[in-house]
Design a protein around this motif. Structure first.
Motif, PDB file in Angstrom:
ATOM      1  N   SER A 192       0.862  -1.313   0.002  1.00  0.00           N
ATOM      2  CA  SER A 192       0.073  -0.069  -0.136  1.00  0.00           C
ATOM      3  C   SER A 192       0.818   1.161   0.109  1.00  0.00           C
ATOM      4  N   LYS A 193       0.271   2.227   0.205  1.00  0.00           N
ATOM      5  CA  LYS A 193       1.213   3.667   0.060  1.00  0.00           C
ATOM      6  C   LYS A 193       1.897   3.472   1.383  1.00  0.00           C
ATOM      7  N   TYR A 194       1.628   3.222   2.482  1.00  0.00           N
ATOM      8  CA  TYR A 194       2.052   3.052   3.800  1.00  0.00           C
ATOM      9  C   TYR A 194       2.182   1.597   4.254  1.00  0.00           C
ATOM     10  N   ASN A 195       3.117   0.864   4.719  1.00  0.00           N
ATOM     11  CA  ASN A 195       3.083  -0.544   4.828  1.00  0.00           C
ATOM     12  C   ASN A 195       3.517  -0.945   5.978  1.00  0.00           C
ATOM     13  N   ARG A 196       3.377  -0.496   7.339  1.00  0.00           N
ATOM     14  CA  ARG A 196       3.422  -0.956   8.580  1.00  0.00           C
ATOM     15  C   ARG A 196       2.037  -0.977   9.049  1.00  0.00           C
ATOM     16  N   PHE A 197       1.582  -2.480   9.253  1.00  0.00           N
ATOM     17  CA  PHE A 197       0.243  -2.651   9.546  1.00  0.00           C
ATOM     18  C   PHE A 197       0.060  -3.162  11.121  1.00  0.00           C
ATOM     19  N   ALA A 198      -1.182  -3.211  11.403  1.00  0.00           N
ATOM     20  CA  ALA A 198      -1.686  -3.848  12.788  1.00  0.00           C
ATOM     21  C   ALA A 198      -0.987  -5.137  12.645  1.00  0.00           C
ATOM     22  N   ASP A 199      -0.567  -5.719  13.846  1.00  0.00           N
ATOM     23  CA  ASP A 199      -0.349  -7.175  14.146  1.00  0.00           C
ATOM     24  C   ASP A 199      -1.634  -8.047  13.807  1.00  0.00           C
ATOM     25  N   ALA A 200      -1.289  -9.275  13.624  1.00  0.00           N
ATOM     26  CA  ALA A 200      -2.532 -10.031  13.277  1.00  0.00           C
ATOM     27  C   ALA A 200      -3.637 -10.278  14.267  1.00  0.00           C
ATOM     28  N   VAL A 206     -15.638  -5.905   2.618  1.00  0.00           N
ATOM     29  CA  VAL A 206     -16.285  -4.903   2.318  1.00  0.00           C
ATOM     30  C   VAL A 206     -16.906  -4.808   0.865  1.00  0.00           C
ATOM     31  N   GLY A 207     -18.105  -4.327   0.765  1.00  0.00           N
ATOM     32  CA  GLY A 207     -18.953  -4.485  -0.537  1.00  0.00           C
ATOM     33  C   GLY A 207     -18.732  -3.147  -1.523  1.00  0.00           C
ATOM     34  N   ARG A 208     -18.462  -2.112  -0.971  1.00  0.00           N
ATOM     35  CA  ARG A 208     -18.252  -0.923  -1.741  1.00  0.00           C
ATOM     36  C   ARG A 208     -17.363   0.127  -0.964  1.00  0.00           C
ATOM     37  N   ALA A 209     -16.471   0.738  -1.546  1.00  0.00           N
ATOM     38  CA  ALA A 209     -15.716   1.854  -1.035  1.00  0.00           C
ATOM     39  C   ALA A 209     -16.124   3.546  -1.541  1.00  0.00           C
ATOM     40  N   HIS A 210     -16.101   4.238  -0.467  1.00  0.00           N
ATOM     41  CA  HIS A 210     -16.281   5.743  -0.795  1.00  0.00           C
ATOM     42  C   HIS A 210     -14.907   6.321  -0.664  1.00  0.00           C
ATOM     43  N   ALA A 211     -14.479   7.269  -1.402  1.00  0.00           N
ATOM     44  CA  ALA A 211     -13.407   8.122  -1.213  1.00  0.00           C
ATOM     45  C   ALA A 211     -13.530   9.509  -1.569  1.00  0.00           C
ATOM     46  N   VAL A 212     -12.929  10.657  -1.184  1.00  0.00           N
ATOM     47  CA  VAL A 212     -12.849  11.834  -1.854  1.00  0.00           C
ATOM     48  C   VAL A 212     -11.715  11.818  -2.898  1.00  0.00           C
ATOM     49  N   SER A 213     -10.460  11.767  -2.299  1.00  0.00           N
ATOM     50  CA  SER A 213      -9.392  11.575  -3.314  1.00  0.00           C
ATOM     51  C   SER A 213      -8.188  10.897  -2.914  1.00  0.00           C
ATOM     52  N   SER A 214      -8.494  10.144  -1.759  1.00  0.00           N
ATOM     53  CA  SER A 214      -7.393   9.157  -1.409  1.00  0.00           C
ATOM     54  C   SER A 214      -7.018   8.055  -2.140  1.00  0.00           C
ATOM     55  N   PHE A 215      -5.586   7.972  -1.984  1.00  0.00           N
ATOM     56  CA  PHE A 215      -4.955   6.752  -2.666  1.00  0.00           C
ATOM     57  C   PHE A 215      -5.612   5.446  -2.541  1.00  0.00           C
ATOM     58  N   LEU A 216      -6.097   5.278  -1.218  1.00  0.00           N
ATOM     59  CA  LEU A 216      -6.687   4.181  -0.804  1.00  0.00           C
ATOM     60  C   LEU A 216      -7.835   3.736  -1.504  1.00  0.00           C
ATOM     61  N   GLY A 217      -8.567   4.764  -2.313  1.00  0.00           N
ATOM     62  CA  GLY A 217      -9.819   4.656  -3.067  1.00  0.00           C
ATOM     63  C   GLY A 217      -9.399   3.994  -4.365  1.00  0.00           C
ATOM     64  N   TYR A 218      -8.230   4.522  -4.889  1.00  0.00           N
ATOM     65  CA  TYR A 218      -7.595   3.721  -6.296  1.00  0.00           C
ATOM     66  C   TYR A 218      -7.106   1.978  -5.858  1.00  0.00           C
ATOM     67  N   GLU A 219      -6.610   1.842  -4.659  1.00  0.00           N
ATOM     68  CA  GLU A 219      -6.316   0.517  -4.254  1.00  0.00           C
ATOM     69  C   GLU A 219      -7.396  -0.294  -4.206  1.00  0.00           C
ATOM     70  N   ALA A 220      -8.646   0.322  -3.767  1.00  0.00           N
ATOM     71  CA  ALA A 220      -9.963  -0.466  -3.706  1.00  0.00           C
ATOM     72  C   ALA A 220     -10.330  -0.901  -5.120  1.00  0.00           C
TER      73      ALA A 220
END
Length: 316
Positions: A112-120, A229-243
Motif C-alpha cells: 500500500s502507500k504506507y506499509n506498517r500494519f497492525a499485528d495479526a 466490504v462491498g463498496r468503498a467511498h473516497a474523496v481523493s485518497s490513494f486508498l480509493g484507487y487501491e480499492a
C-alpha cells in the motif's frame, strides 16, 4: 530525476534552466512566480505511490513523482499523468504488461502507500466487528486535514460529512466502516471522521442518524479489509484507487486522479474532457511505470519498482 544540477536561488531565477518545488504547497508560489517572470518551466515533485513503511518526514519515500505540466492530484489543470494514462489507453497490451508488477505488488504482496500494519491479533479483532456478508459493509475512507490532494480535488466543503450521508442513504441497513488515515492514527495530523464529523452527518440526514457506524482505527492490510466490504467511498485518497485494484466498486466524492476515466462512480465534477475512457491497467501502468521514479528504501539508489516492492515487503 531531472538531469539538472540543483542550486538554490532566493531572489533571482537568473541562470536557471527550470524552477522546482514540492507539489502545490504554498511554499511554491513565490518560486513559481519567479520562474514565470523569467520564462522558465516549473517542475513539481511529490511522494510516489508506494511511499514507505510509515508516514511522515523521518522516513524517505521509496518513490517520487516528477511532473512538468501540473501535479496528479490537482484537478484544476492537466498533468503529465493524465497524458501518460491516455497514451497507455491507446496500447492495451503494452499497458497490461507494464501494469503487472504494480498489480502483483498490491494484490499478492499486499503493498500500500504506507506499509506498517497492525499485528495479526489486532487486525483479526477489528475485522470481527464487521458483518460476515461483505455486501452489508460500506467502507468510507478518511484523509488527513489540510492534505494537498483535498485542497486541489475541487470544492469539497463538508465532503466527508456528505460521504457519510450519501453512503447511509444509498445502503440503508449497511454498516458504515470509517477507515481512519494513518497520519491521523499516528497523531501527526487530524482526520475528518472524529466525533464532531459523525455528529454533523447524523444531524444532516435521517438515514445517517439511524446508520450503524464503526471507526476502524488499526492500520489494517488493505487486501484483508477490502475482502470484507462491498463498496468503498473516497474523496481523493490513494486508498480509493487501491480499492479499485482489489475489485471493489468505488464512489468518488472528489476529482481524484483515478476518477473521470470510467472506472468509478463520480459524484463530484471531474475533468472528463481531459481524460476519457481508460482501463485499470492503463491507469496503473501510467502511474507506476511511467510517472513514479523508484529508489531503494535502504540504499536510496535508483532501482526498479520490483526491487522497491521487495524491499518494502521484507522490512520489519
Amino acid at each position: 530525476m531531472t538531469g539538472l544540477a540543483p542550486v538554490r536561488r532566493r531572489l533571482s531565477a537568473a541562470g536557471l534552466s527550470a524552477v522546482g518545488g514540492w507539489g502545490r504547497r504554498p511554499s511554491t508560489q513565490a518560486p513559481r512566480a519567479a520562474g514565470a517572470r523569467a520564462g522558465l518551466p516549473f517542475i513539481a515533485f511529490e511522494d510516489g505511490f508506494f511511499r514507505s513503511m510509515d508516514p511522515g518526514a523521518p522516513e524517505a519515500p521509496a518513490s517520487y513523482v516528477l511532473d512538468r505540466t501540473g501535479i496528479y492530484y490537482d484537478a484544476s489543470g492537466p498533468s503529465d499523468l493524465e497524458a501518460q494514462v491516455r497514451a497507455r489507453a491507446a496500447a492495451p497490451a503494452a499497458a497490461a504488461a507494464a501494469a503487472a508488477p504494480a498489480l502483483h505488488a498490491m494484490r499478492a504482496l499486499g503493498l500500500s502507500k504506507y506499509n506498517r500494519f497492525a499485528d495479526a491479533a489486532a487486525e483479526a479483532e477489528a475485522l470481527r466487528q464487521l458483518p460476515a456478508a461483505r455486501q452489508d459493509v460500506v467502507l468510507l475512507i478518511d484523509q488527513a486535514r489540510g492534505d494537498a490532494s483535498l485542497q486541489a480535488a475541487g470544492p469539497l466543503a463538508d465532503a466527508f460529512r456528505d460521504m457519510i450521508v450519501r453512503a447511509a442513504e444509498a445502503a440503508p441497513g449497511a454498516l458504515l466502516a470509517l477507515k481512519t488515515h494513518p497520519e491521523a492514527a499516528a497523531g501527526l495530523r487530524g482526520g475528518h471522521f472524529d466525533d464532531a464529523g459523525i455528529a454533523a452527518a447524523r444531524a444532516a440526514s435521517p438515514a445517517a442518524a439511524k446508520a450503524t457506524i464503526l471507526r476502524l482505527t488499526p492500520r489494517l492490510r488493505p487486501a484483508a479489509l477490502f475482502a470484507r466490504v462491498g463498496r468503498a467511498h473516497a474523496v481523493s485518497s490513494f486508498l480509493g484507487y487501491e480499492a479499485l485494484v482489489h475489485g471493489l466498486p468505488v464512489t468518488c466524492h472528489g476529482a481524484a486522479f483515478y476518477a473521470g476515466w470510467g472506472l468509478t462512480e463520480d459524484l463530484a465534477p471531474t475533468p472528463v474532457h481531459r481524460r476519457g475512457a481508460a482501463s485499470l491497467e492503463a491507469l496503473t501502468a501510467a502511474a507506476f511505470a511511467d510517472y513514479c521514479r523508484w529508489f531503494h528504501p535502504s540504499t536510496r539508489a535508483p532501482c526498479t519498482l520490483q526491487e522497491a516492492a521487495e524491499a518494502l515487503t521484507a522490512r520489519p
